[in-house]
Design a protein around this motif. Structure first.
Motif, PDB file in Angstrom:
ATOM      1  N   LEU A  39       0.832  -1.207   0.000  1.00 11.26           N
ATOM      2  CA  LEU A  39       0.000   0.000   0.000  1.00 11.26           C
ATOM      3  C   LEU A  39       0.866   1.256   0.000  1.00 11.26           C
ATOM      4  CD1 LEU A  39      -2.845  -0.901   2.550  1.00 11.26           C
ATOM      5  CD2 LEU A  39      -3.111  -0.492   0.103  1.00 11.26           C
ATOM      6  N   LEU A  86       1.979   2.399  -3.231  1.00 10.14           N
ATOM      7  CA  LEU A  86       0.907   2.944  -4.065  1.00 10.14           C
ATOM      8  C   LEU A  86       0.494   4.352  -3.654  1.00 10.14           C
ATOM      9  CD1 LEU A  86      -1.341  -0.243  -4.294  1.00 10.14           C
ATOM     10  CD2 LEU A  86      -0.092   0.812  -6.188  1.00 10.14           C
ATOM     11  N   LEU A  87       1.101   4.877  -2.580  1.00 10.22           N
ATOM     12  CA  LEU A  87       0.766   6.227  -2.136  1.00 10.22           C
ATOM     13  C   LEU A  87       1.128   7.244  -3.220  1.00 10.22           C
ATOM     14  CD1 LEU A  87       2.047   6.188   1.566  1.00 10.22           C
ATOM     15  CD2 LEU A  87      -0.313   6.016   0.781  1.00 10.22           C
ATOM     16  N   PRO A  88       0.343   8.326  -3.330  1.00 10.37           N
ATOM     17  CA  PRO A  88       0.677   9.373  -4.316  1.00 10.37           C
ATOM     18  C   PRO A  88       1.917  10.147  -3.882  1.00 10.37           C
ATOM     19  CG  PRO A  88      -1.226  10.019  -2.981  1.00 10.37           C
ATOM     20  CD  PRO A  88      -0.902   8.603  -2.604  1.00 10.37           C
ATOM     21  N   LYS A 128      -3.161  10.151   3.085  1.00 16.55           N
ATOM     22  CA  LYS A 128      -2.746   9.506   1.826  1.00 16.55           C
ATOM     23  C   LYS A 128      -2.961   8.001   1.896  1.00 16.55           C
ATOM     24  CE  LYS A 128       0.691  12.884   0.307  1.00 16.55           C
ATOM     25  NZ  LYS A 128       2.115  13.133  -0.027  1.00 16.55           N
ATOM     26  N   LEU A 129      -2.668   7.409   3.055  1.00 18.37           N
ATOM     27  CA  LEU A 129      -2.887   5.972   3.218  1.00 18.37           C
ATOM     28  C   LEU A 129      -4.368   5.643   3.098  1.00 18.37           C
ATOM     29  CD1 LEU A 129      -1.688   3.174   3.868  1.00 18.37           C
ATOM     30  CD2 LEU A 129      -2.057   3.686   6.292  1.00 18.37           C
ATOM     31  N   ARG A 184      -6.719   7.326   1.491  1.00 20.15           N
ATOM     32  CA  ARG A 184      -7.158   7.466   0.101  1.00 20.15           C
ATOM     33  C   ARG A 184      -6.716   6.273  -0.739  1.00 20.15           C
ATOM     34  NH1 ARG A 184      -5.860  13.045   0.922  1.00 20.15           N
ATOM     35  NH2 ARG A 184      -3.816  12.773  -0.063  1.00 20.15           N
ATOM     36  N   THR A 185      -5.507   5.782  -0.480  1.00 16.07           N
ATOM     37  CA  THR A 185      -5.008   4.623  -1.234  1.00 16.07           C
ATOM     38  C   THR A 185      -5.828   3.377  -0.924  1.00 16.07           C
ATOM     39  OG1 THR A 185      -2.766   5.531  -1.248  1.00 16.07           O
ATOM     40  CG2 THR A 185      -2.996   3.173  -1.674  1.00 16.07           C
ATOM     41  N   ARG A 236      -9.100   3.639  -2.598  1.00 15.86           N
ATOM     42  CA  ARG A 236      -8.966   3.459  -4.048  1.00 15.86           C
ATOM     43  C   ARG A 236      -8.904   1.990  -4.422  1.00 15.86           C
ATOM     44  NH1 ARG A 236      -4.316   6.708  -5.371  1.00 15.86           N
ATOM     45  NH2 ARG A 236      -3.052   4.845  -5.691  1.00 15.86           N
ATOM     46  N   TRP A 283       2.531  -0.115 -10.448  1.00 14.93           N
ATOM     47  CA  TRP A 283       1.216  -0.335  -9.862  1.00 14.93           C
ATOM     48  C   TRP A 283       0.843  -1.811  -9.856  1.00 14.93           C
ATOM     49  CZ3 TRP A 283      -3.769  -2.015 -10.973  1.00 14.93           C
ATOM     50  CH2 TRP A 283      -4.763  -1.554 -10.110  1.00 14.93           C
TER      51      TRP A 283
END
Length: 204
Positions: free
Chosen positions: A55, A58-60, A102-103, A105-106, A109, A157
């Protein structure tokens, strides 16, 4: 209506809830680090570590960050290869802070992926996780994780999601889901090789 309520009550808890709950609690206390998050998730440390660290990749984050975020995944899978009984993070890596928003939101998603997994998860084909297979599994996962470490555009990804799926299967002792993660991971390795060779041919 009653039948529908019974069905809802039998649904398995969401896999994302323990992560979000621990993340929120540590964030409120100002102690949200990789080490605290993994430790707070409890037993089956390799499974949770692979889920959390995939995860994190995958963070922005800015381009090139995967060179850093992939390190915990490589460390975890290498420890599986060595046959260690649980994850051991170096102090510096354990103290690495995470952004809760951020975590979150990931995780959200990935809900389309986790919802599908949750509908099918059940302990089965647990022989895949036998101790005699652990080092071989660790080696396969290390190869998949290594593709995260490579600075190749558009290739990160897919292996991260593959590792996430395997980690979920490992936590729930579901050999079918874990095998799906391995299969998609192998595909991601082939995809990375294809992109790398295409880029090299373009440079030539």
């Amino acid at each position: 209506m009653a039948h529908r309520q019974d069905d809802n009550s039998k649904r398995r808890p969401s896999l994302s809830m323990p992560i979000l709950r621990q993340s929120r609690a540590h964030d409120a206390a100002g102690t949200l680090t990789l080490g605290n998050l993994v430790e707070g998730l409890g037993d089956r440390s390799f499974g949770w570590a692979i889920v959390v660290f995939s995860l994190v990749t995958l963070l922005p984050l800015p381009p090139g960050s995967s060179l850093i975020t992939a390190l915990p995944v490589l460390l975890t899978t290498s420890q599986m290869v060595l046959g260690l009984p649980h994850v051991r993070l170096p102090n510096r890596l354990s103290r690495t802070t995470i952004n809760h928003d951020k975590l979150r939101r990931t995780v959200l998603r990935l809900r389309p992926v986790t919802r599908r997994l949750e509908r099918h998860l059940t302990p089965r084909f647990e022989g895949l996780f036998a101790p005699r297979h652990e080092r071989l599994l660790g080696l396969a996962l290390f190869v998949i994780a290594f593709t995260l470490f490579l600075p190749i555009p558009f290739s990160g990804w897919f292996p991260a999601v593959s590792l996430f799926i395997f980690g979920v299967g490992l936590i729930e002792r579901d050999g079918i889901i874990a095998s799906l993660g391995l299969l998609s991971g192998a595909t991601s390795v082939l995809l990375t090789i294809f992109i790398a060779t295409s880029l090299a041919a373009g440079i030539d």
